[in-house]
Enzyme design. Structure first.
Site, PDB file in Angstrom:
ATOM      1  CB  CYS A  82      -0.983  -0.047   1.163  1.00 27.54           C
ATOM      2  SG  CYS A  82      -2.320   1.167   1.019  1.00 27.54           S
ATOM      3  CG  HIS A 166      -3.719  -3.447   3.205  1.00 26.36           C
ATOM      4  ND1 HIS A 166      -2.668  -2.958   3.942  1.00 26.36           N
ATOM      5  CD2 HIS A 166      -4.367  -2.368   2.713  1.00 26.36           C
ATOM      6  CE1 HIS A 166      -2.679  -1.630   3.907  1.00 26.36           C
ATOM      7  NE2 HIS A 166      -3.701  -1.238   3.164  1.00 26.36           N
ATOM      8  CD  GLU A 168      -1.424  -5.995   5.634  1.00 27.17           C
ATOM      9  OE1 GLU A 168      -1.096  -6.423   4.507  1.00 27.17           O
ATOM     10  OE2 GLU A 168      -1.566  -4.779   5.882  1.00 27.17           O
TER      11      GLU A 168
END
Lengths: 185, 251
Positions: A82, A166, A168
């Site tokens: 990001c 993202h 994660e």
């Protein structure tokens, strides 16, 4: 060289989620801005939340910026996530104009869509997998390797890989993506 | 446009999930961490945690819940209730939440929206609007203000909010469908995404909301049968809405 993944600290949040994902994948990680750790790590993640200017100020102030540049020149693997992807470009329109790390050629521009920020899951082409996005700016680069609706969402050059989404926060697809990135090293 | 999102909302008080009754398959129905994981596995696109007690004494309890959730959850989540300052927002985001939701505090001091957005980005700030009879209500919907709903949505957007969580007080908990007219009015007036909330009773209701809004918040419809989330997603897709493709977990 060791197996520990360095998650670069620049004073913004979100390092916790990146570390949680790494733990899930069985990888040890450390959050630091220490230049030597960044140069010597097996793998470095430049995470992303916050504003471009304060992030660059932190990276320059701690010496992390030059360590990232050196690491990149020596072919050390870096994953930008990001804002971490955006910081790797030459410059950003954000905050009235900010100079980036220039690990790749290209720039960061404000998204021109009906609704900004872009929040939610999109299928990334050509990978055909859905990932989670939360951003108001996007990169323009000749090193683009993936896109959503014509907007570049991943770039790759040498050992640097940057993604706008993202991993994660992208469920099993995101973890698998992260695992693949780590296994390239 | 990103894919429409289905967002279960968990009400938390003193560190425990409240409301919702028959949680089949869970060891502890009040554990926010276990429930969050359960909904994530069931295909939630995102979660919202609302601290409905939100007393100052609770703030450290909530921060610890947020940190525990962040350590197990691999989807984004928003935390609302009791966020009254940049410090509160910062504490919650640093504990691992993706976004904070502001309600009464933003009404009392709209500059708080801008202050949090400039530190963490607009994508980290949700403004929750509880709307009834054309006006915004504060304090969990109990106090009617004189602020008109649509202009407040516009102001929140201009001040840097990244999303609006719009709850129809009239529809909330009724399970008779979302207030589509209200949702459309606010969404047409702003340039940020809008989450429709209040009234989900069936997949058809959620599908109708997702034709108007960017996301739909669901509470009782999933809490009564958390294992039914995957089924709810399939039914919504049968109504013609494309949700994100789910990937099987390996290992």
């Amino acid at each position: 060289m060791n197996d520990v993944v360095v998650v670069v600290d620049y004073g913004a949040g979100n390092t916790r989620s990146v570390r949680a994902a790494l733990t899930h994948l069985g990888r040890e990680s450390v959050v630091t801005s220490e230049p030597q750790a960044i140069r010597e790590a097996a793998f470095v993640i430049l995470p992303g939340v916050g504003s471009a200017r304060s992030a660059m100020d932190h990276l320059n102030g701690s010496g992390a910026a030059s360590a990232l540049t050196e690491r990149n020149q020596e072919g050390g693997a870096i994953l930008g996530i990001c804002l971490g992807l955006q910081l790797a470009m030459e410059r950003s329109e954000e905050d009235g104009g900010v100079s980036g790390l220039a690990l790749l050629s290209g720039e960061v521009v404000r998204l021109h869509e009906t609704r900004v920020p872009r929040l939610g899951w999109s299928v990334v082409e050509p990978w055909g997998e859905a990932f989670y996005f939360a951003h108001s700016y996007a990169v323009r680069s000749r090193d683009a390797i993936a896109s959503v609706d014509g907007v570049t969402v991943a770039v790759r050059r040498d050992a640097f890989l940057g993604v706008q989404f993202h991993p994660e926060k992208s469920g099993p697809a995101g973890l698998e993506f992260l695992d693949q990135c780590l296994s390239l090293v | 446009m990103p894919l429409p999102r289905l967002i279960p909302c968990l009400d938390v008080a003193h560190g425990r999930v409240v409301k919702g009754v028959s949680f089949v398959g869970l060891r502890d129905v009040g554990d926010p961490v276990e429930l969050a994981q359960f909904y994530s596995d069931g295909g939630a696109d995102e979660l919202v945690f609302l601290d409905i007690a939100a007393t100052p004494e609770d703030s450290s309890t909530m921060t610890s819940v947020v940190a525990q959730v962040a350590d197990v959850l691999e989807i984004p989540f928003t935390v609302g209730g009791g966020v009254r300052s940049v410090e509160d927002a910062s504490r919650i985001i640093e504990a691992g939440a993706d976004r904070v939701s502001l309600n009464s505090a933003a009404l009392a001091d709209p500059s708080l929206i801008t202050a949090i957005a400039s530190r963490f980005g607009s994508q980290a700030v949700v403004v929750a609007i509880d709307a009834g009879d054309g006006v915004v209500h504060s304090h969990g919907g109990r106090v009617a203000t004189e602020i008109r709903t649509v202009p407040w949505g516009v102001e929140a957007c201009e001040r840097g909010a990244g999303e609006i969580l719009l709850t129809s007080i009239r529809q909330d908990g009724q399970r008779t469908g979302f207030d589509l007219e209200l949702t459309r009015a606010v969404r047409d007036a702003v340039s940020i995404p809008v989450i429709a909330s209040g009234g989900a009773g069936s997949a058809a209701h959620v599908a109708a909301a997702l034709r108007v809004a960017d996301a739909a918040l669901v509470a009782s419809i999933v809490h009564e049968n958390p294992g039914g989330l995957a089924g709810l997603r399939r039914e919504i897709e049968h109504e013609g809405i494309t949700l994100r493709p789910l990937k099987e977990r390996h290992g």
